[in-house]
Design a protein around this motif. Sequence first.
Motif, short mmCIF file in Angstrom:
data_model
loop_
_atom_site.label_atom_id
_atom_site.label_comp_id
_atom_site.label_asym_id
_atom_site.label_seq_id
_atom_site.Cartn_x
_atom_site.Cartn_y
_atom_site.Cartn_z
N VAL A 143 -77.72 -2.97 27.75
CA VAL A 143 -78.37 -1.91 28.54
C VAL A 143 -78.49 -0.64 27.69
N GLN A 144 -79.43 0.20 28.09
CA GLN A 144 -79.62 1.51 27.48
C GLN A 144 -79.31 2.59 28.51
N LYS A 145 -78.77 3.69 28.00
CA LYS A 145 -78.52 4.86 28.83
C LYS A 145 -79.14 6.06 28.13
N VAL A 146 -79.64 7.01 28.90
CA VAL A 146 -80.29 8.18 28.33
C VAL A 146 -79.52 9.43 28.73
N ALA A 147 -79.08 10.19 27.72
CA ALA A 147 -78.43 11.48 27.96
C ALA A 147 -79.42 12.57 27.57
N GLU A 148 -79.70 13.49 28.48
CA GLU A 148 -80.65 14.55 28.15
C GLU A 148 -80.42 15.78 29.00
N THR A 149 -80.89 16.90 28.47
CA THR A 149 -80.84 18.16 29.19
C THR A 149 -81.80 19.14 28.53
N THR A 150 -82.17 20.17 29.26
CA THR A 150 -83.03 21.23 28.73
C THR A 150 -82.18 22.46 28.47
N LEU A 151 -82.20 22.96 27.24
CA LEU A 151 -81.36 24.08 26.83
C LEU A 151 -82.23 25.33 26.65
N THR A 181 -92.22 35.61 9.73
CA THR A 181 -91.95 34.32 9.08
C THR A 181 -90.60 34.33 8.38
N THR A 182 -90.03 35.49 8.22
CA THR A 182 -88.69 35.64 7.61
C THR A 182 -87.96 36.75 8.35
N PRO A 183 -86.65 36.75 8.31
CA PRO A 183 -85.80 35.70 7.73
C PRO A 183 -85.67 34.52 8.69
N VAL A 184 -85.20 33.37 8.16
CA VAL A 184 -84.91 32.20 9.00
C VAL A 184 -83.47 32.34 9.49
N LEU A 185 -83.31 32.43 10.78
CA LEU A 185 -82.00 32.64 11.39
C LEU A 185 -81.47 31.33 11.98
N THR A 186 -80.16 31.32 12.26
CA THR A 186 -79.51 30.12 12.79
C THR A 186 -78.77 30.46 14.08
N ALA A 187 -78.93 29.58 15.08
CA ALA A 187 -78.21 29.71 16.35
C ALA A 187 -77.60 28.35 16.68
N THR A 188 -76.42 28.37 17.32
CA THR A 188 -75.73 27.12 17.64
C THR A 188 -75.30 27.10 19.11
N LEU A 189 -75.05 25.89 19.58
CA LEU A 189 -74.57 25.70 20.94
C LEU A 189 -73.76 24.41 21.00
N ALA A 190 -72.55 24.50 21.51
CA ALA A 190 -71.71 23.31 21.76
C ALA A 190 -71.72 23.05 23.26
N GLY A 236 -65.72 11.75 21.84
CA GLY A 236 -65.47 12.57 23.02
C GLY A 236 -66.23 12.14 24.26
N ILE A 237 -66.90 10.99 24.21
CA ILE A 237 -67.68 10.53 25.38
C ILE A 237 -66.74 10.22 26.54
N THR A 238 -67.11 10.68 27.70
CA THR A 238 -66.41 10.32 28.94
C THR A 238 -67.40 9.61 29.84
N ARG A 239 -66.92 8.56 30.54
CA ARG A 239 -67.81 7.84 31.44
C ARG A 239 -67.03 7.27 32.60
N ASN A 240 -67.69 7.16 33.70
CA ASN A 240 -67.12 6.58 34.91
C ASN A 240 -68.03 5.44 35.35
N LEU A 249 -70.72 11.86 30.19
CA LEU A 249 -71.11 13.01 29.38
C LEU A 249 -70.86 12.69 27.91
N ILE A 250 -71.75 13.18 27.04
CA ILE A 250 -71.56 13.05 25.61
C ILE A 250 -71.59 14.45 24.98
N PRO A 251 -70.50 14.88 24.32
CA PRO A 251 -70.48 16.21 23.70
C PRO A 251 -71.42 16.25 22.48
N VAL A 252 -72.09 17.37 22.32
CA VAL A 252 -72.99 17.56 21.18
C VAL A 252 -72.87 18.99 20.65
N THR A 253 -73.22 19.13 19.39
CA THR A 253 -73.38 20.46 18.80
C THR A 253 -74.84 20.57 18.35
#
Length: 254
Positions: A83-91, A149-158, A117-121, A134-138
Amino acid sequence: MGNFGKNNSMHSNWGSACSDSDWGMGNDSRFGHDSKFKKSCNVCKSQDASACNCNFRAPARQLAAPLNSDCVLVNSVVGSKAVQKVAETTLPFTAFAPVIPPGSTIRTVSVVPNLAGITRNTTIIRDKVVNIGLIPVTVTVTFTAPGTTTPVLTATLATSLPFQEHTDFPGACPEDMVVEPPLTIEGIFAQPGVPVIGPTGLVTANAILVKIVLRTTITVTRQVIVDPNGGICDVNERRCETTTTPTTNTLPAP
């Protein structure tokens, strides 16, 4: 008990391993001159190993309690499916640190999942297996501010992406058991510019859709009794009886 023989390394409290003649001390007290066993054992340079064939036998083992049935309890396979499962969200852009300004140009999106770190029921309702987790992602985004066009900046989310799937299993019942190996990842997808509702209720394109496709195998088993003739009967013959009240489950939080 005392020492029965001479004081040498082959004598013990249980007697000598070799005869006197083996040590050059006289005639063999155990075998006559016509005996074919000239030496008692290999430690005395015997040419006939059969002289030391002891044939020790371990004591018979006793069961803690005698069995009063010749039937066995086994796990019967109801079904097994890949089987396949799909994890998705809009950030939204506002979820990242630092906040991505509205209207920014997204350069790259990197999604790193944490499989450990995957948790499932998992639960079974009649003819179906329901799986939620749930599957944790960074998520790391590189971008440039609006109009530049510059500078190229970086943003993160856990964060964690939710996934869910219900799989049809004809014949499965709530009291059956589920065997599910660890999830593997088949694909990771990210798409910036998807619609999102902002704090004021305005719909904008300042968001990124993140999707992960997971794969595993689900096997449903059931305990049954097998008699000596191969006859099979269910441990609980009423496990699949339907009720008028739908099954409701509140699953534990991750």
